[in-house]
Structures are given as structure tokens and as C-alpha cells.
Design a protein around this motif. Structure first.
Motif, PDB file in Angstrom:
ATOM      1  N   ARG A  83     -25.577   4.479  26.184  1.00  0.00           N
ATOM      2  CA  ARG A  83     -26.338   5.298  25.501  1.00  0.00           C
ATOM      3  C   ARG A  83     -26.149   6.813  25.385  1.00  0.00           C
ATOM      4  O   ARG A  83     -26.286   7.403  24.410  1.00  0.00           O
ATOM      5  N   ALA A  84     -25.908   7.205  26.697  1.00  0.00           N
ATOM      6  CA  ALA A  84     -26.095   8.755  26.887  1.00  0.00           C
ATOM      7  C   ALA A  84     -24.438   9.252  26.257  1.00  0.00           C
ATOM      8  O   ALA A  84     -24.815  10.274  25.504  1.00  0.00           O
ATOM      9  N   VAL A  85     -23.690   8.518  26.297  1.00  0.00           N
ATOM     10  CA  VAL A  85     -22.367   9.035  25.744  1.00  0.00           C
ATOM     11  C   VAL A  85     -22.525   9.004  24.364  1.00  0.00           C
ATOM     12  O   VAL A  85     -22.059   9.656  23.487  1.00  0.00           O
ATOM     13  N   SER A  86     -23.136   7.977  23.775  1.00  0.00           N
ATOM     14  CA  SER A  86     -23.532   7.784  22.343  1.00  0.00           C
ATOM     15  C   SER A  86     -24.440   8.820  21.736  1.00  0.00           C
ATOM     16  O   SER A  86     -24.150   9.417  20.820  1.00  0.00           O
ATOM     17  N   SER A 267     -34.270  -4.833  22.993  1.00  0.00           N
ATOM     18  CA  SER A 267     -33.310  -4.277  22.159  1.00  0.00           C
ATOM     19  C   SER A 267     -33.030  -2.961  22.303  1.00  0.00           C
ATOM     20  O   SER A 267     -31.925  -2.350  22.123  1.00  0.00           O
ATOM     21  N   ARG A 268     -34.132  -2.117  22.428  1.00  0.00           N
ATOM     22  CA  ARG A 268     -34.195  -0.742  22.077  1.00  0.00           C
ATOM     23  C   ARG A 268     -33.325   0.098  23.420  1.00  0.00           C
ATOM     24  O   ARG A 268     -32.865   1.009  23.289  1.00  0.00           O
ATOM     25  N   VAL A 269     -33.529  -0.590  24.532  1.00  0.00           N
ATOM     26  CA  VAL A 269     -32.509  -0.032  25.461  1.00  0.00           C
ATOM     27  C   VAL A 269     -31.267  -0.581  25.657  1.00  0.00           C
ATOM     28  O   VAL A 269     -30.420  -0.169  26.302  1.00  0.00           O
ATOM     29  N   CYS A 270     -30.986  -1.552  25.085  1.00  0.00           N
ATOM     30  CA  CYS A 270     -29.775  -2.264  25.319  1.00  0.00           C
ATOM     31  C   CYS A 270     -28.564  -1.360  24.610  1.00  0.00           C
ATOM     32  O   CYS A 270     -28.672  -0.840  23.432  1.00  0.00           O
ATOM     33  N   GLU A 330     -33.660  -5.969  31.004  1.00  0.00           N
ATOM     34  CA  GLU A 330     -34.430  -6.732  31.910  1.00  0.00           C
ATOM     35  C   GLU A 330     -35.410  -5.714  32.682  1.00  0.00           C
ATOM     36  O   GLU A 330     -36.600  -5.703  32.778  1.00  0.00           O
ATOM     37  N   ASP A 331     -34.571  -4.501  32.920  1.00  0.00           N
ATOM     38  CA  ASP A 331     -35.318  -3.269  33.615  1.00  0.00           C
ATOM     39  C   ASP A 331     -36.473  -2.829  32.548  1.00  0.00           C
ATOM     40  O   ASP A 331     -37.672  -2.434  32.936  1.00  0.00           O
ATOM     41  N   ALA A 332     -36.343  -2.886  31.421  1.00  0.00           N
ATOM     42  CA  ALA A 332     -37.197  -2.144  30.551  1.00  0.00           C
ATOM     43  C   ALA A 332     -38.246  -3.252  30.068  1.00  0.00           C
ATOM     44  O   ALA A 332     -39.210  -2.798  29.132  1.00  0.00           O
TER      45      ALA A 332
ATOM     46  N   LYS B 241     -40.264  10.579  34.589  1.00  0.00           N
ATOM     47  CA  LYS B 241     -39.525   9.258  34.755  1.00  0.00           C
ATOM     48  C   LYS B 241     -39.399   8.790  33.534  1.00  0.00           C
ATOM     49  O   LYS B 241     -38.578   7.766  33.186  1.00  0.00           O
ATOM     50  N   CYS B 242     -39.897   9.398  32.271  1.00  0.00           N
ATOM     51  CA  CYS B 242     -39.881   8.671  30.925  1.00  0.00           C
ATOM     52  C   CYS B 242     -38.370   8.421  30.819  1.00  0.00           C
ATOM     53  O   CYS B 242     -37.698   9.186  30.645  1.00  0.00           O
ATOM     54  N   ILE B 243     -37.950   7.144  30.159  1.00  0.00           N
ATOM     55  CA  ILE B 243     -36.590   6.621  29.783  1.00  0.00           C
ATOM     56  C   ILE B 243     -36.300   6.959  28.333  1.00  0.00           C
ATOM     57  O   ILE B 243     -35.413   6.291  27.618  1.00  0.00           O
ATOM     58  N   SER B 244     -37.359   7.397  27.697  1.00  0.00           N
ATOM     59  CA  SER B 244     -37.375   7.466  26.119  1.00  0.00           C
ATOM     60  C   SER B 244     -37.185   6.144  25.451  1.00  0.00           C
ATOM     61  O   SER B 244     -36.274   6.159  24.452  1.00  0.00           O
ATOM     62  N   CYS B 245     -37.623   4.968  25.798  1.00  0.00           N
ATOM     63  CA  CYS B 245     -37.239   3.936  25.371  1.00  0.00           C
ATOM     64  C   CYS B 245     -38.457   3.662  24.013  1.00  0.00           C
ATOM     65  O   CYS B 245     -37.999   2.935  23.424  1.00  0.00           O
ATOM     66  N   HIS B 246     -39.433   4.399  24.186  1.00  0.00           N
ATOM     67  CA  HIS B 246     -40.246   4.231  22.859  1.00  0.00           C
ATOM     68  C   HIS B 246     -41.217   3.087  22.941  1.00  0.00           C
ATOM     69  O   HIS B 246     -41.777   2.780  21.929  1.00  0.00           O
TER      70      HIS B 246
END
Ligand code: SF4
Ligand code: SF4
Ligand code: SF4
Ligand code: SF4
Ligand code: SF4
Ligand code: SF4
Ligand code: FES
Lengths: 391, 363, 142
Positions: A83-86, A267-270, A330-332, B241-246
């Protein structure tokens, strides 16, 4: 960039690793600093601790900005690296030659994203490493971070299982950085040092001038890796097989999903779910109240907001073929749903149909985008039989 | 104060009566899930299924206003449906009606006093001990240990804008319901249910004692957040710590947008921009606009924040999002003397003005 | 803490019909005003969303100025009244969230008042200089 280009990989010998003695984290940072100073690199994209030092985040760093707290091997995955690369390259290629430090699953996801044009690899140098796994975010934030960090560091060089790692990490069978332009070989280094192994021409160029002793021990690494891989393959199979039993049939699946709050955060963190507007949030799925009442009547009740099962199954059809089992979902997940296990299972099954392995090679097209005339007969046979009966 | 009456019906009887006498098309309430130990907000159309209804179950896996919005946004039901809502869910629904994201036509809104909910991952149907403690706290009008932080500091725990309101604090949960009928629709329902001449009941003093305890907690919470957010350093640390997941916005009942501004192309940049910014600061944290998202979201919806606590529950990295939004939201609301969810006919503050106001902000 | 070393940057959102014209007038009349402002033209002060104000502040700008027509003179008649509400909201939120609301200023400057424009810019620049650098300016962790 050409690391995953197959032809290129064959040319570059696999056993050209440079043995570097010392603590891997420190030495890798020195190596990167050297490349930045000699202008072979203009920037590095890698994790570093955040300000309060209780978590990690991605940073794009230049010559004068390489943070002391940069860490090529963070114990948690906060944002999936792909995601960071994207973020950086979605709208065009990196401006400057940039090295990116990725976990193996992040590397694989990056390659999947490159195939669907959410990442542009030109000007990027991908560096990956033998990954011991990562802690669940929750465990890391609520636990004794010092102890966890120490345990993690200890696992980096020794070939030990990381205690308390995320479930998908403990069954990860693709834990090396193979496919990257430069692979950091930790396994087999016995805490004394590590190898820098070129995976492409580009990697070779960058490693030029890095001094180290000969790579006679590389075989030891290969051996250790294949042993660990065999163990993990077995464990993966067993775990996923038994999980398959747990979710067999709609009722069991619903039981596993009973705590799901339908928030779609998975799905948002995937990394693979890149869509700006997810289909399952779109108007396509909205309906009138009366239609929902009818559904409630048919099914003796309708959970609101609706379409929870459809979301998960639908997401599987969209992306499980590219699921790299990274565990970010799963983490999120705020509701402790074993969602990455579920998707790893789905992925294993869908990927097997096409003998596809996400992230293996840039040249391997995503199965959806190609076909052969003669294939997948098993899936059409019943239809043809039915049809001929009717005739 | 609305007149309270003794309905002589327990909760299951009451729901059954609604079906029988009001000719309902359905009821939406927290309901036990067939599998697992969880409950979820569920739409039921059959009287025989209502035994699994647990409207009071102290969990909010989704703010029900969001559910009602999904249910009614396209077109409201053509026959009456009863919806059970907690006060903050009802306030959120009222805000959503103002921005045309929900309709209340043909909804019979049943509100009830709220003793708070536990974080949703912390409560199961089988947690008997916890649930017992909760019932005791309700009867005494005290905060139960372990409920969401914003719940223990919630002072608007009596429903506003319901058709039928259940008085609940200071009472035993299995006893017949004590009801009031604040709206015309409610009064009519009372007539149909044969409750218009029922005997009156006194308001429980426990309501006031809970209000007092909560008022104190609210003050403390506000002070804590204000202290944490003093200065740019505080702002950065709080969201570090926020990961911007919204997730916080996606579960928020007020953040209804299908395509959130902060996920739009506006905030996607060309690589040049990243590298230039990196050069200015030496290092650039990714994703960018992480903190801006929170401030911007506040500017979009803070005036309507009902302090329901969903955002905080959904945050995977334990940021006290709803405590922050409650605190900052309250200050913004005070600026316009606006109370979200209080009155369906009151316009949103940014959609109206008076010519002479806020002169301290201009020159 | 006053910090004179770095030039302070002020982002100015100016309404096309009044304040932008006033800025133009100040220029053509050779009125001297501080060179710190970076002007963004908007059609009306009410176009300035609070996010437009918060974003530069988080990205390190030292101040944000919003200029519009005199209340009642807005080209679209009611814009200034909506704008005032939005800017009041932005300032209040900034204050609640750890940013300094004094870095935000709303001024009504009619088209013909070049000198007033120059005065406001000078005044605001002075005030910002007194406040010192925006702490977000070099903050990598934001
Ligand atoms: S899934 Fe595998 S590659 Fe990814 S973090 Fe875990 S161990 Fe590493
Ligand atoms: S579905 Fe989950 S495990 Fe698979 S790629 Fe996406 S985030 Fe990773
Ligand atoms: S699995 Fe978890 S993250 Fe995904 S929708 Fe359900 S609750 Fe949300
Ligand atoms: S911001 Fe948080 S507390 Fe406020 S309404 Fe939204 S979810 Fe509820
Ligand atoms: S933050 Fe703003 S744009 Fe995004 S969902 Fe909320 S209200 Fe909509
Ligand atoms: S849910 Fe938490 S981590 Fe995600 S964006 Fe909101 S505050 Fe950040
Ligand atoms: S046109 Fe100038 S403020 Fe509206």
C-alpha cells in the motif's frame, strides 16, 4: 525493478551472496546510507518507529533524512508495504531511484499490484528479507513491547518460530525475500551476520563495492530454508484443512462470522483490494425497504446492515486469487474475526485451480485476465452432460 | 417530563402486542444470532421469531441509525415497521433525516433509556456475570464497570424524538415496561394498544443520580482530552499510531458518504509531490494527510457527532477517537448553540446563518 | 517564540470579486505589503471549506488568511454569512485539536480598498512573526 523478470533472474546466479558480519539491522542501515551518499539511491521507503516509539509507520527518506529509528525488520505490520508503494507510485513512476524495504508478503502484494497497475515498479529497487513473522497489532500494543522486541530480534537470525506471531505468519511458507532485487538472507546466519544476495542486474549493481567475505555458507542457508519450508508447508496444510472443516457449510461459516460487524475494514487495509469505491459499498447493493422486508420474511430475519456474507464471499471472488496471506485484514478487524485465515483458505483453493501463485512472477498474468481454449474441463463437464441429456 | 404509564406488559409481550394490534410489517432490534454467542441488529417480520429479540443487550456492533439508513434511504417501507433505538442511535437518525440519508415515514420509533453498551468485542450473550452486574447498575442508576468510555460520560441517555419511550433506568429489566408516548404517532399507538388509560408511574430518582454521575464523568473526560490535545505535539502524539484505515468514519453513522472526500483523488498525489515534500523535511511519513483526515472529518461531521462511541470501538489501534470527537464536537456545537439529534426541524448550522453573529471571528 | 530566520508563509484565499481585486489594486498603486502571502483565488469566500484551511496548517504554512466582500456585498449575496460560520468552525476545531487559531484570519476587504488590503497583510504577517514558526513545518511525524 527487473527482479521478478524471470529471464533476468536466471542470469543472475543465486549463490552470489555477500556475507556481511555484524548486526543485520545496523549493517543494513549503513548499507543504505552508503548508497544514498554515493547517489546510487536518492531515497528509501521503509518503516521507522513513530514519534512515541510504540508503533511503526512508513517513511520516504532522503540522504539527510534517514531516520535513526528506521527499521528494516519491524515486529508489526501497521500498513501493508504494498500500500505504501502504491501511495507513492499509483500516479506515475517514482521520480528518483528509490529502495523499498518489504516483507516477503509485502513484496508479493507489490508485484500483484504492479500487474493491475496500482504500482509502478520503474525506478524502484525492491529489498526483502527472511521474515520471522509479525505480532498481531493488538498484542503488540497491549503487551510488554520491550520483551516482544527482544524476542523478535532473537528470531531474526536464529531459525526459531516467533512465539505469539500472527496466525498466518506461523503457517507462512513463502518467508524469504526471493524475487526482490536484493535479498537479505538472515536464516542460517546464526546471529553472526547475514547475506546480501542480488536477485537482478539492478541488485548486482547496487551491491558492487560492498565488501564481505566469500559466500561459502550460502548452502547452509538454502538447507535451513528448505527444512523450514517443509515444516511450514505441512503446518499450513494441516491448519487450513482443519479451518476448512470449521467453516464448512453456511451455518458454520456464519458462526465464524458471527462477531463480524460488517465494517469492511478488512478490505480497506488489504493491499489487493485497491478499489477507491468498493463494489460492496456501492449503490448496486442498496435496495428499497420493502425488498428488505421480503428478504427478512424469506430468511426469518435479516441482519442489518445487510449483505454481510455477500461481502465476504464477493470479496473472495474479487481478490482471493491474489491474496498473499499477509494478515493485514485480520490485524485491522475490530471484531477478532479470523479473516486472514478465511481468505488464505479461499486463496489456496482458488489459486490451485489456475496453478497461480500471487507475487511469484511479474510475467505471470492474473488468471482472470487470460484464458486458454482447452482448460478447466472439470468445471464445465456437468453442464455439458446435462445439456447432452436434454438433446 | 412525559407522563409515564405502567404498560403491564413485559418486553416480549410488548413486541407481540405491537405485531398483533398495530399490524406491523416488521420489527428491527438487537436479536440473538442463531450461531455463536453474539447478537446483531436484525429486521424480523414474523411474530414467532421475536423470542430471540434482545433490544437491551448492551452491545452496539453497528450504530442502528446506519442500519435504518440502509433500510430506508432508497425508499421507506410501505407498511409500518417498529425500530428499537438507543438514544444516540435515535439522535444520529435524526441527523441523517436532515441530510436526507434516512426517512422516518412508516417507522414507529421505540426509544429506551440507555445505561450504555460494552465495547462490542467485550460482551457475549453468555457473559452472565457481566450482564448481571449491568442489570444491577441499571436498577441503581449507576454506571456499570466496563462500558464504553463515552457511554459512562453520556448525559443524553433519555431518548429524544421517539414515538414510544421506555423508561428503564432505576427499574428491573424483567418487570412490565414503563412507557411514555411523546409524539402524536406514539399517542395513537397507545390508543390502539389500549394503553391510553393505564395507571401512571412516578419517574425514578435513579435517572437524576445517573445524570449526575455522568455529568461528572463527562467533565473529567473533557479535561483529559483537552490536556492530551494541547498544542501540535499533543495532536501528533494522540494520532501517532493511526494507520489511516478510516474504520472510524466507515462505522460512524454520520459519515454517510459512499465515496469519502478523504479517499478521493483529491488526496492522491503525483510522485513529484512526495519527493519534493520529502526533500523539504528530510523524511516524509506515509500515508500523508493522516492527521488531516481526522481534522477534516471533524469539520464535516463534528457538528452532528452524537458521541455514540462506534468509531472508537472500531479503531484497531485503540485511539480514543470518540472521546476526541465528543469533546471537539461539543465545542463546535456550542459555537452555534446546536444539539445534534434534538430536533428534526432544526437546520444544520452550516446551512443557515443570521446576519449578526460570530463577529469575534471576522474583521 | 519569535523566529525571524525563516520567512513565514501565509496562504491567502481571496474572493474574486472583492479582496482579490483589492490585492490587485494594492499592487498597481504600488502599496507596500509583506511578501509572505501566497494567493489562491476563489470565486467567493464561502467556497473556502474548513479543510482548505486545515490542510496548509498541517503541512506547515504559518498562517491562513481568508478575504471576502463586506458582509451584505457578496456577489452571491449570502456567501459571507456562510463563510463566517465555516471559518468560525475551522478556528474552533483548530483550537480544540491543538493548532493555534490565531493563525487563521478572516477579513472583509472590498474591491476598492487596496490600502486596507496592504494593512491587513502587514498586520497579519506581524502577528504570525510574533507567533513564530508553525511547529508542524518541519515535523516529520505528522
Ligand atoms: S505472512 Fe509471511 S511474509 Fe508476511 S509477515 Fe508473516 S511471515 Fe512474513
Ligand atoms: S485478504 Fe487479508 S491476508 Fe489476503 S492479501 Fe488481503 S489483507 Fe492480506
Ligand atoms: S471481518 Fe472484521 S474487518 Fe471485516 S467486515 Fe467483519 S468486522 Fe469488519
Ligand atoms: S464520530 Fe464517532 S462518536 Fe461521533 S457519531 Fe461518529 S461514530 Fe459516533
Ligand atoms: S469524512 Fe466527510 S467525506 Fe468522509 S465520510 Fe465523513 S462526512 Fe463524508
Ligand atoms: S480507525 Fe483508528 S487507525 Fe483507523 S483511521 Fe480511525 S483513528 Fe486511525
Ligand atoms: S463573492 Fe466575495 S465573498 Fe462572496
Amino acid at each position: 525493478m527487473a527482479a521478478t523478470n524471470k529471464a533476468n533472474m536466471d542470469e543472475v546466479g543465486m549463490n552470489k551472496g555477500i556475507w556481511v558480519e555484524g548486526r543485520a539491522k545496523k549493517k543494513v542501515l549503513e548499507f543504505l546510507n552508503g548508497l544514498l551518499n554515493s547517489k546510487k539511491l536518492e531515497a528509501v521507503l521503509m518503516p521507522a518507529t513513530n514519534r512515541t516509539k510504540d508503533s511503526y509507520s512508513w517513511f520516504l527518506m532522503g540522504k539527510d533524512g534517514l531516520l535513526e529509528s528506521a527499521d528494516p525488520f519491524p515486529p508489526v505490520m501497521t500498513t501493508q508495504g504494498a500500500r505504501a508503494v502504491s501511495y507513492l507510485t499509483k500516479k506515475g513512476r517514482a521520480w528518483k531511484k528509490t529502495a523499498v524495504l518489504l516483507r516477503p508478503c509485502e513484496l508479493r502484494a507489490t508485484i500483484e499490484l504492479a500487474k493491475i497497475r496500482q504500482v509502478e515498479l520503474e525506478n524502484l529497487v525492491l529489498i526483502s528479507f527472511d521474515c520471522p513473522g509479525a505480532y498481531p497489532l493488538e498484542k503488540y500494543f497491549n503487551g510488554d513491547q520491550k520483551k516482544l522486541d527482544e524476542a523478535f530480534d532473537a528470531c531474526l537470525s536464529k531459525q526459531a518460530e516467533l512465539e505469539g506471531a500472527r496466525a498466518v505468519c506461523s503457517i507462512c511458507n513463502r518467508f524469504t525475500g526471493r524475487g526482490a532485487d536484493i535479498e537479505i538472507g538472515l536464516i542460517g546466519g546464526e546471529a553472526k551476520g547475514f547475506w546480501l544476495i542480488p536477485g537482478s542486474r539492478e541488485g548486482e549493481d547496487l551491491l558492487e563495492g560492498v565488501t564481505g567475505s566469500a559466500s561459502h555458507k550460502l548452502e547452509a542457508r538454502e538447507k535451513a530454508i528448505s527444512e523450514l519450508r517443509a515444516q511450514r508447508e505441512e503446518k499450513r496444510k494441516q491448519t487450513l484443512d482443519s479451518f476448512q472443516e470449521t467453516v464448512k457449510g453456511p451455518e458454520n461459516l456464519m458462526r465464524v462470522l458471527s462477531s463480524c460487524i460488517n465494517c469492511h475494514n478488512c478490505s480497506r487495509v488489504c493491499p489487493i483490494c485497491f478499489c477507491r469505491e468498493c463494489y460492496f459499498d456501492s449503490k448496486a447493493l442498496s435496495s428499497e425497504a420493502d425488498a428488505m422486508l421480503q428478504r427478512a420474511q424469506r430468511k426469518n430475519g435479516l441482519r442489518l446492515p445487510p449483505d454481510l456474507l455477500l461481502f465476504h464471499l464477493g470479496r473472495m471472488t474479487h481478490m482471493s486469487i491474489s491474496c498473499v496471506s499477509c494478515g493485514a485484514c485480520e490485524d485491522a478487524c475490530p471484531a477478532d474475526v479470523p479473516v486472514s485465515m478465511l481468505f488464505s483458505l479461499a486463496g489456496r483453493n482458488t489459486q490451485a485451480v489456475f496453478e497461480y501463485e500471487p507475487g511469484r512472477s511479474l510475467e505471470e498474468a492474473v488468471p482472470y485476465t487470460v484464458f486458454k481454449f482447452e482448460e478447466l474441463k472439470d468445471f464445465e463437464a456437468p453442464y455439458i452432460k446435462e445439456y447432452s441429456k436434454e438433446q | 417530563m412525559q407522563t409515564l404509564i405502567d404498560s403491564r406488559m413485559t418486553m416480549p409481550d410488548f413486541i407481540a402486542a405491537l405485531f398483533d394490534k398495530l399490524d406491523l410489517a416488521g420489527v428491527a432490534a438487537m436479536t440473538k444470532l442463531p450461531s455463536g454467542e453474539k447478537a446483531a441488529y436484525t429486521l424480523l417480520t414474523d411474530k414467532d421469531d421475536i423470542e430471540d429479540c434482545v433490544p437491551y443487550f448492551p452491545a452496539m456492533p453497528a450504530n442502528a441509525a446506519r442500519a435504518v439508513s440502509k433500510f430506508t434511504r432508497q425508499a421507506p417501507p410501505s407498511k409500518q415497521v417498529a425500530v428499537f433505538l438507543r438514544p444516540c442511535e435515535l439522535r444520529a437518525l435524526t441527523e441523517l433525516v436532515k441530510i436526507k440519508q434516512a426517512a422516518v415515514d412508516n417507522l414507529l420509533i421505540i426509544g429506551f433509556d440507555c445505561a450504555g453498551v460494552f465495547p462490542f468485542s467485550k460482551i457475549r450473550l453468555s457473559d452472565e456475570l457481566k450482564l448481571k452486574e449491568y442489570r444491577e447498575a441499571v436498577a441503581k442508576g449507576k454506571n456499570c464497570e466496563g462500558i464504553r468510555p463515552v457511554c459512562s460520560a453520556c448525559t443524553r441517555f433519555v431518548p429524544e424524538g421517539a414515538d414510544i419511550a421506555i423508561s428503564f433506568i432505576g427499574r428491573n429489566l424483567d418487570e412490565p415496561l414503563v412507557l411514555s408516548f411523546p409524539s402524536e404517532k406514539g399517542k395513537e399507538a397507545a390508543k390502539t394498544l389500549g394503553l391510553d388509560s393505564s395507571s401512571k408511574v412516578e419517574a425514578s430518582p435513579a435517572v437524576d443520580s445517573l445524570a449526575e454521575e455522568r455529568g461528572g464523568a463527562e467533565k473529567k473526560l473533557t479535561e483529559k482530552i483537552e490536556e492530551a490535545l494541547s498544542g501540535t505535539d499533543g495532536l501528533i502524539s494522540v494520532f501517532d499510531k493511526c494507520i489511516s484505515c478510516h474504520a472510524c468514519s466507515h462505522v460512524c453513522p454520520i459519515c454517510y458518504c459512499k465515496n469519502c472526500y478523504f479517499e478521493s483523488q483529491t488526496f492522491e498525489y503525483f510522485p513529484e509531490s512526495y519527493f519534493t515534500r520529502m526533500r523539504e523535511k528530510g523524511a516524509l511519513r506515509l500515508p500523508v494527510d493522516r492527521v488531516l483526515f481526522h481534522l477534516g472529518r471533524l469539520s464535516h461531521m463534528g457538528l452532528s457527532c452524537v458521541a455514540c462511541g462506534m468509531c472508537e470501538d472500531a479503531c484497531p489501534v485503540n485511539i480514543p477517537v470518540s472521546q476526541i470527537f465528543k469533546t471537539a464536537g461539543a465545542k463546535a456545537q456550542a459555537l452555534f448553540g446546536y444539539i445534534p439529534g434534538k430536533n428534526r426541524d432544526e437546520p444544520l448550522p452550516l446551512l443557515t446563518f443570521s446576519e449578526r453573529e460570530l463577529e469575534e471571528f471576522e474583521d | 517564540m519569535a523566529d525571524q530566520k525563516t520567512e513565514k508563509i501565509i496562504v491567502a484565499f481571496l474572493c474574486n470579486w472583492c479582496t482579490f481585486t483589492a490585492a490587485d489594486l494594492a499592487g498597481t498603486s504600488r502599496l507596500k505589503y509583506a511578501p509572505n502571502i501566497r494567493i489562491v483565488k476563489v470565486m467567493c469566500s464561502s467556497r473556502v471549506d474548513p479543510v482548505f484551511i486545515l490542510k496548509p496548517l498541517l503541512d506547515g504554512a504559518d498562517g491562513v488568511l481568508i478575504g471576502g466582500c463586506a458582509p451584505g456585498d457578496c456577489h452571491y449575496s449570502k456567501g459571507t454569512f456562510y463563510a463566517r460560520r465555516k471559518i468560525a468552525l475551522a478556528k474552533t476545531l483548530a483550537g480544540s485539536m491543538g493548532l493555534d487559531p490565531r493563525r487563521i484570519r478572516l477579513s472583509w476587504i472590498p474591491a476598492s480598498e487596496g490600502p486596507r488590503f496592504a494593512r491587513v497583510v502587514n498586520e497579519f504577517t506581524k502577528q504570525i512573526e510574533a507567533l513564530g514558526d508553525n511547529p508542524a513545518k518541519r515535523e516529520v511525524y505528522i
